[in-house]
Motif scaffolding. Structure first.
Motif, PDB file in Angstrom:
ATOM      1  N   MET A   1      -6.485  -2.214   6.834  1.00 22.75           N
ATOM      2  CA  MET A   1      -5.154  -2.573   7.253  1.00 22.75           C
ATOM      3  C   MET A   1      -5.162  -3.809   7.873  1.00 22.75           C
ATOM      4  SD  MET A   1      -3.552   1.149   8.113  1.00 22.75           S
ATOM      5  CE  MET A   1      -3.768   2.272   6.370  1.00 22.75           C
TER       6      MET A   1
ATOM      7  N   ALA B   1      -4.925  -9.916   4.053  1.00 21.92           N
ATOM      8  CA  ALA B   1      -3.915  -9.025   3.672  1.00 21.92           C
ATOM      9  C   ALA B   1      -3.843  -8.464   2.136  1.00 21.92           C
ATOM     10  CB  ALA B   1      -2.414  -9.304   4.111  1.00 21.92           C
ATOM     11  N   SER B   2      -3.651  -7.327   1.850  1.00 17.76           N
ATOM     12  CA  SER B   2      -3.571  -6.986   0.401  1.00 17.76           C
ATOM     13  C   SER B   2      -2.276  -7.573  -0.076  1.00 17.76           C
ATOM     14  CB  SER B   2      -3.742  -5.563   0.102  1.00 17.76           C
ATOM     15  OG  SER B   2      -2.336  -4.925   0.426  1.00 17.76           O
TER      16      SER B   2
ATOM     17  N   HIS C   1       0.565  -1.914   5.837  1.00 23.85           N
ATOM     18  CA  HIS C   1      -0.643  -2.681   6.085  1.00 23.85           C
ATOM     19  C   HIS C   1      -0.551  -3.496   7.364  1.00 23.85           C
ATOM     20  CE1 HIS C   1      -1.986  -1.637   2.074  1.00 23.85           C
ATOM     21  NE2 HIS C   1      -0.826  -1.858   1.755  1.00 23.85           N
TER      22      HIS C   1
END
Lengths: 462, 303
Positions: free
Chosen positions: A9, A13-14, B145
């Motif tokens: 996380m 960032a994905s 995220h």
């Protein structure tokens, strides 16, 4: 992106939007399908067209599914409109103009130059794009394809694929899911399959959900003849058509507002809600646009209402000159200006530039009729939960009909607008649960169920 | 969205309703001669003055809090600054776990910028929400995220040598590299320019039940107003949109000759945390008093 699963996380960032291998394959398949259509269009594919067409459909559906499934799979259910004002395609950029030109060009060929799509003269065989659809047409109704058959198939496929996309995108919202299944059903079964099956049974083409005045040829002489010369079925079509326009429409609109038609049943609405969804934010919200809308849509409605009785009069008397105007000429001009140019070329061709509801908002006489009923004889309204609006503007931004929803919401005022198609997106994107689509007693529609103002919170009794 | 989508009215509204919009900074209010003084020296006389100058983001004197790339998120200008800073940023650090902080996190994630979110409490918004709700929202933030750091406070913001931020250091001594720092540890009334006048202030501009200040014909509404005697369950300063809107309606009645008391009724509010829509009616304490209990239910299929 690396193939490594993104579980962190933190750090870089994905990106849920980056293309992975599987979605690249999806894109490749979709473009292969488009390539097949193009190659057929320029007469390179001329044999085994049945296989090519099946392949194209398989690639189109399979590719879209692979791409969409991956695109939305990693995203949590919820409103996904990030970046619509940053992408070229959805913010009137270069890609939007390109798509607009391609769509407009397709409609021009379809309506006025079908020979360039490969439509054969009588006694000859189709070529080009239309010939690609011959096997499917023979399968359904033992006739070669026409440009309208090609159009019908493409239209239905667009609603189905983009409908599935819409359902995945709004999967957290039951109203949106059911409504989209409804437009997919009505397009596939009533607008596409049933008329084809009727033709295969040697009965006249009929779309049972297409009501006058949207169906402007319903009272034309040739259509009345067709209904009168096809026995019980013809009479059924005639009676059903009249019932649908003059009884069912007012009754359902009284109970549910015009949404029962415009965003649940109608084909134009169906395409706007599914394929048009990426462009809904482009509709103009200004007061100026609203003024143009009111004049234009009501002018079209008046045109239809004046034309139809004349057409019927001409049918029964044979007199076509009435008050200096020729009924057939008037009918011809309506078909050209409104039926083809407005609803087709502008209505869909301009999706990427003016939003998905240009036709429904500015031109559709059915929408004008339903809107009149909705404004004056209906139980439908959108309530605003006592004015808890924070004026964020999401509702107005995503209103495809160009209604400045926020203007009402921030004053805590119920929204009763003839143009509202009840798609429910304003309610879906509202971050504060302010907007609710409701049916209730029609006489106190302008009163609010809850008011929160300088006198505190009041629950108002109806 | 674009700016015009967020404006409450179209631009023609003001002129049509005979409202002159002046875009100037007020530096002083002269209550004796009933005029406001602008930064450029010009003056404007008034019959009635309504002060609605809002809030400014809190700064707590952190080292480096004025570096380039460090900002609050309150005004259009703040948003424009963020648009300028965002394209080159890989990571942002958000300091302060409240509503502005989480909205900032959501905005930055929509541009695929990594976010570290420093929250002083042991759960997100734990000083406002009951424990379980706080837990649910904290989990939800992580699912989006966001690198949520609980019980973590800011020690200092580091300079890259050119006056730009390049990292922060937490009180625990951890260094986190970043190009943007958003200070979202609450807001305070924007009233520094009022202090030179004889309008009474405390944390905000003090007003009575009619939203009138100690000076006749001067009123204060919205974030900058401090209600001296709020009704039950209400705080003196409530920096939320709808109270500002209600206050505006009340004061409009008053200056138009129908004196009206400000009575917002019971407390309510709504918010959105990424995909979670949140509404509250009445006071829900974050720490449970002896004579109350919580009822909390969560659908078994949700996280």
């Amino acid at each position: 992106m690396t193939g490594k699963e993104d579980i962190s996380m933190s750090l870089n960032a994905s990106s849920g939007l980056a293309l992975k291998v599987i979605s690249k394959i999806g894109v490749l398949l979709v473009f292969s399908a488009l390539a097949i259509f193009l190659l057929a269009g320029i007469n390179i594919i001329t044999s085994n067209v049945g296989w090519w067409l099946s392949g194209a459909f398989l690639f189109l559906f399979g590719g879209s599914y692979l791409f969409l499934n991956h695109y939305y799979k990693n995203a949590l259910p919820g409103i996904k409109n990030n970046g619509v004002w940053q992408h070229s395609l959805t913010a009137r950029g270069v890609f939007a103009w390109l798509l607009g030109i391609v769509l407009t060009g397709f409609y021009v060929l379809l309506y006025w130059y079908p020979q360039y799509l490969g439509l054969a003269n009588a006694g000859q065989f189709n070529t080009g794009l239309i010939s690609l659809f011959d096997p499917f047409s023979y399968f359904l109704k033992q006739q070669p394809a026409s440009q309208w058959f090609v159009y019908g198939v493409c239209y239905t496929v667009a609603i189905l694929i983009m409908g599935i996309k819409f359902i995945i995108k709004y999967r957290h919202n039951r109203y949106q899911v059911i409504r989209t299944i409804s437009v997919m059903f009505f397009q596939t079964i009533l607008a596409f399959l049933l008329p084809e099956i009727l033709q295969s049974l040697k009965l006249p083409y009929n779309d049972f959900k297409n009501a006058w005045p949207l169906n402007y040829y319903f009272f034309d002489g040739w259509h009345i003849d067709e209904m009168l010369h096809n026995g019980t079925f013809g009479i059924f079509v005639l009676v059903w058509g009249i019932l649908l326009s003059f009884f069912i429409t007012p009754i359902l609109t009284y109970f549910y507002g015009k949404r029962w038609y415009c965003s649940w049943v109608c084909g134009c609405g169906g395409l706007a809600e599914t394929a048009g969804d990426p462009f809904r934010q482009l509709s103009d919200k200004s007061l100026r646009a609203w003024n143009i809308e009111r004049y234009l849509i009501h002018a079209v409605f008046v045109f239809v209402v004046l034309m139809t009785p004349r057409v019927v009069y001409t049918y029964f008397t044979g007199v076509s000159k009435i008050l200096f105007l020729d009924t057939y000429k008037m009918r011809e001009w309506y078909g050209f200006l409104i039926g083809a140019a407005f609803s087709g070329v502008v209505g869909v061709g301009f999706y990427p530039l003016m939003g998905s509801r240009v036709w429904c908002r500015f031109g559709c006489p059915m929408a004008a009729f339903l809107g009149f009923l909705q404004k004056h004889f209906s139980r439908f309204r959108i309530t605003t939960n006592g004015g808890q609006c924070i004026s964020c503007g999401n509702c107005s931004t995503y209103c495809e009909m160009g209604i400045d929803v926020k203007w009402y919401a921030q004053r805590g005022q119920n929204i009763i607008r003839s143009s509202c198609v009840g798609c429910g997106i304003c309610s879906a994107v509202c971050p504060r649960g302010v907007l609710n689509l409701e049916n209730g007693p029609s006489d106190k529609r302008y009163n609010n169920p809850i008011t929160i103002n300088e006198n505190g919170i009041q629950l108002n009794k109806f | 969205m674009k700016i015009e989508h967020t404006q409450p009215y179209e631009n023609f509204f003001w002129e049509k309703n005979k409202i002159d919009l002046l875009q100037k900074f007020v530096t002083h209010v002269d209550t004796k001669s009933k005029c406001v003084v602008f930064a450029d020296g010009a003056k404007l006389n008034y019959d009635a003055l309504i002060i609605a100058s809002g809030s400014v983001p809190n700064k707590y004197g952190w080292p480096g809090e004025n570096l380039n790339g460090v900002q609050g998120l309150y005004s259009l200008q703040d948003l424009q600054l963020l648009e300028k800073n965002a394209p080159t940023a890989k990571r942002a650090v958000i300091v302060g776990g409240g509503l502005i902080g989480i909205e900032a996190a959501e905005m930055l994630r929509s541009r695929n910028i990594a976010v570290t979110f420093l929250v002083r409490e042991k759960l997100f918004w734990n000083n406002v929400l009951p424990q379980q709700e706080s837990q649910m929202i904290s989990n939800h933030i992580k699912q989006h995220h966001v690198d949520l750091r609980l019980q973590t406070e800011l020690q200092e913001i580091c300079d890259d040598g050119n006056g730009n931020v390049n990292a922060i250091v937490t009180k625990g001594g951890e260094r986190i590299n970043c190009e943007i720092v958003l200070l979202t540890a609450g807001v305070r009334p924007n009233i520094d320019y009022i202090r030179s006048s004889d309008i009474a202030t405390n944390k905000g501009i003090l007003v009575n039940d009619y939203l009138q200040t100690n000076i006749e014909d001067i009123y204060a509404i919205g974030d900058c107003a401090e209600v001296a005697n709020p009704c039950d369950g209400r705080r003196k300063i409530e920096p939320v949109w709808y109270t500002g809107k209600l206050m505006g309606e009340v004061v409009a009645n008053t200056i138009c000759g129908k004196p009206m008391k400000y009575n917002p009724g019971i407390w309510f509010n709504s918010a959105k945390f990424f995909d979670i829509e949140y509404q509250t009616y009445g006071t829900v304490p974050s720490i449970l008093p002896d004579n109350m209990y919580w009822f909390y239910w969560q659908h078994p299929h949700t996280k």
